[in-house]
Design an enzyme around this catalytic site. Structure first.
Site, short mmCIF file in Angstrom:
data_model
loop_
_atom_site.label_atom_id
_atom_site.label_comp_id
_atom_site.label_asym_id
_atom_site.label_seq_id
_atom_site.Cartn_x
_atom_site.Cartn_y
_atom_site.Cartn_z
N PHE A 157 0.82 -1.21 0.00
CA PHE A 157 0.00 0.00 0.00
C PHE A 157 0.85 1.25 0.00
O PHE A 157 0.65 2.16 0.79
CB PHE A 157 -0.96 -0.02 1.19
CG PHE A 157 -2.15 0.89 1.03
CD1 PHE A 157 -2.98 0.77 -0.07
CD2 PHE A 157 -2.43 1.87 1.97
CE1 PHE A 157 -4.08 1.61 -0.24
CE2 PHE A 157 -3.52 2.71 1.82
CZ PHE A 157 -4.34 2.58 0.71
N GLY A 158 1.82 1.28 -0.92
CA GLY A 158 2.62 2.48 -1.11
C GLY A 158 1.88 3.51 -1.92
O GLY A 158 0.66 3.44 -2.12
N ILE A 160 1.73 4.23 -5.14
CA ILE A 160 0.99 3.80 -6.33
C ILE A 160 -0.27 3.07 -5.93
O ILE A 160 -1.35 3.31 -6.50
CB ILE A 160 1.88 2.92 -7.22
CG1 ILE A 160 3.03 3.74 -7.80
CG2 ILE A 160 1.06 2.29 -8.34
CD1 ILE A 160 4.05 2.92 -8.58
N ALA A 239 3.10 -5.12 -10.70
CA ALA A 239 4.40 -5.06 -10.03
C ALA A 239 5.39 -5.88 -10.86
O ALA A 239 5.50 -5.69 -12.07
CB ALA A 239 4.28 -5.57 -8.60
N ARG A 240 6.09 -6.81 -10.26
CA ARG A 240 7.07 -7.63 -10.96
C ARG A 240 6.50 -9.02 -11.23
O ARG A 240 5.84 -9.62 -10.37
CB ARG A 240 8.35 -7.76 -10.13
CG ARG A 240 9.12 -6.45 -9.97
CD ARG A 240 9.76 -6.02 -11.28
NE ARG A 240 10.70 -4.93 -11.10
CZ ARG A 240 10.39 -3.64 -11.16
NH1 ARG A 240 9.14 -3.28 -11.39
NH2 ARG A 240 11.31 -2.71 -10.99
N GLU A 269 10.13 -12.37 -17.16
CA GLU A 269 10.54 -10.99 -17.42
C GLU A 269 11.27 -10.87 -18.76
O GLU A 269 12.49 -10.72 -18.81
CB GLU A 269 11.39 -10.46 -16.27
CG GLU A 269 10.62 -10.38 -14.95
CD GLU A 269 11.45 -9.79 -13.81
OE1 GLU A 269 11.11 -8.70 -13.35
OE2 GLU A 269 12.43 -10.44 -13.40
N HIS A 293 5.09 -5.06 -19.71
CA HIS A 293 5.69 -4.23 -18.66
C HIS A 293 5.64 -2.77 -19.08
O HIS A 293 6.65 -2.06 -19.10
CB HIS A 293 7.12 -4.66 -18.35
CG HIS A 293 7.57 -4.24 -16.98
ND1 HIS A 293 8.64 -4.79 -16.35
CD2 HIS A 293 7.09 -3.31 -16.13
CE1 HIS A 293 8.81 -4.22 -15.16
NE2 HIS A 293 7.88 -3.31 -15.00
#
Length: 340
Positions: A157-158, A160, A239-240, A269, A293
């Site tokens: 919950f940053g 972004i 995210a990743r 990735e 991405h």
């Protein structure tokens, strides 16, 4: 007096088409710029062993490369996450690591997360495929559920994720969030109900992953977690890729443990590989949307991140403090004194 050699900045890799922005900044600071195309750590060592500074986009700068560097002073990341840099190894070598504060793409990622959520929930891609094939029927998207009143769960919950929460509220959703690094009252103050990881998995109708990639979060979403989700739930990962176990996600989507997914990255990735081929089985499914991405992308964001990263290395190499150091506090402990 011997003339001091010009300091060199190596860009390990980039997919911007050119390095004109960086070149102008680096040259103006009296530095030399070299642009490379690294995909492996061996590539990084070959290109940047003698560099005074490094800027990296996707190429891994691990302990082996860092220990091979002869005079590197700073490693700057194009972006916010530093999972591709071994920060501890850099700290031990007295090398500063910098990143770009995430407000450079905060709105872009939040918009993209909601776009994936809406497209998956409203079956936009399925409708489009059916319509182009000659099927003009609203029933081709069944079932679709109303967003209002549904629960959006945020993993981390940053800034972004908080921007995503604000957007979700506008659609009338209940927002819950799990972030082990935030106090519950801080989560609540930013518009979400704090919850445990287990409750997040089980209660979310739309689970949005916005966590950093760490040893703890790699494969955090695997078969046990996917089986605990609602069969009507949709997973969104902006995210990743490696946070989600792709094999487990394929099974979940194929066998109906969950209803759908929207992914801005996949586990392998692709941008970090040379000669990548789209063989991931997720590409064979109609109930998953995959973007390359690209959540951070806008013309404005790309210009900002390139400018900021280049200016960070220029600051450090010309004796000025960086604006966004990652390991400055650790360096002060491990290497006390003016050099820290």
């Amino acid at each position: 007096m011997t003339k001091q050699a010009q300091q060199t900045v190596v860009i390990t890799d980039y997919d911007y088409g050119d390095v004109d922005i960086e070149w102008a900044i680096i040259e103006d600071a009296g530095l030399r710029l070299v642009a490379a195309d690294c995909k492996t750590e061996d590539d990084v060592i070959e290109a940047a062993m003698d560099a005074d500074a490094i800027i990296t986009q996707y190429a891994t700068v691990g302990a082996r490369a860092i220990n091979a560097f002869i005079r590197c002073k700073v490693i700057a990341r194009y972006g916010t996450g530093v999972d591709i840099v071994d920060v501890d190894a850099a700290t031990r070598r007295g090398i500063l690591v910098t990143n770009v504060p995430n407000d450079w793409c905060q709105n872009e990622v939040a918009d993209h997360a909601m776009a994936l959520l809406l497209a998956a929930a409203r079956k936009i891609c399925g409708y489009d495929r059916a319509t182009r094939a000659g099927t003009w029927r609203w029933q081709s998207g069944e079932p679709i559920h109303r967003l209002q009143g549904r629960t959006l769960g945020l993993l981390a919950f940053g800034a972004i994720a908080q921007a995503i929460a604000a957007r979700a509220h506008a659609f009338g959703m209940l927002v819950i969030a799990h972030d082990p690094y935030m106090q519950p009252e801080d989560v609540a103050a930013h518009g979400a109900q704090p919850t445990s990881f287990g409750e997040l998995i089980e209660h979310a109708d739309y689970l949005v992953i916005q966590a950093p990639l760490t040893k703890e979060t790699r494969h955090l979403i695997g078969e046990p977690e996917l089986r605990r989700m609602k069969p009507t739930s949709i997973l969104i990962n902006t995210a990743r890729g490696p946070i989600v176990d792709d094999n487990a996600l394929y099974a979940a989507l194929w066998e109906g443990w969950i209803a759908g997914a929207g992914l801005d990255d996949i586990e392998e990735e692709p941008a970090k590989q040379r000669d990548w081929e789209p063989v991931n089985p997720l590409f064979s499914l109609d109930n998953v949307i995959i973007t390359p991405h690209a959540a951070y992308y806008s013309d404005e964001a790309i210009r900002t991140v390139r400018d900021f990263a280049a200016r960070e290395v220029a600051r450090v190499l010309t004796g000025k403090p960086p604006l966004s150091p990652v390991n400055a506090a650790q360096l002060a402990i491990v290497h006390p004194g003016p050099s820290s």
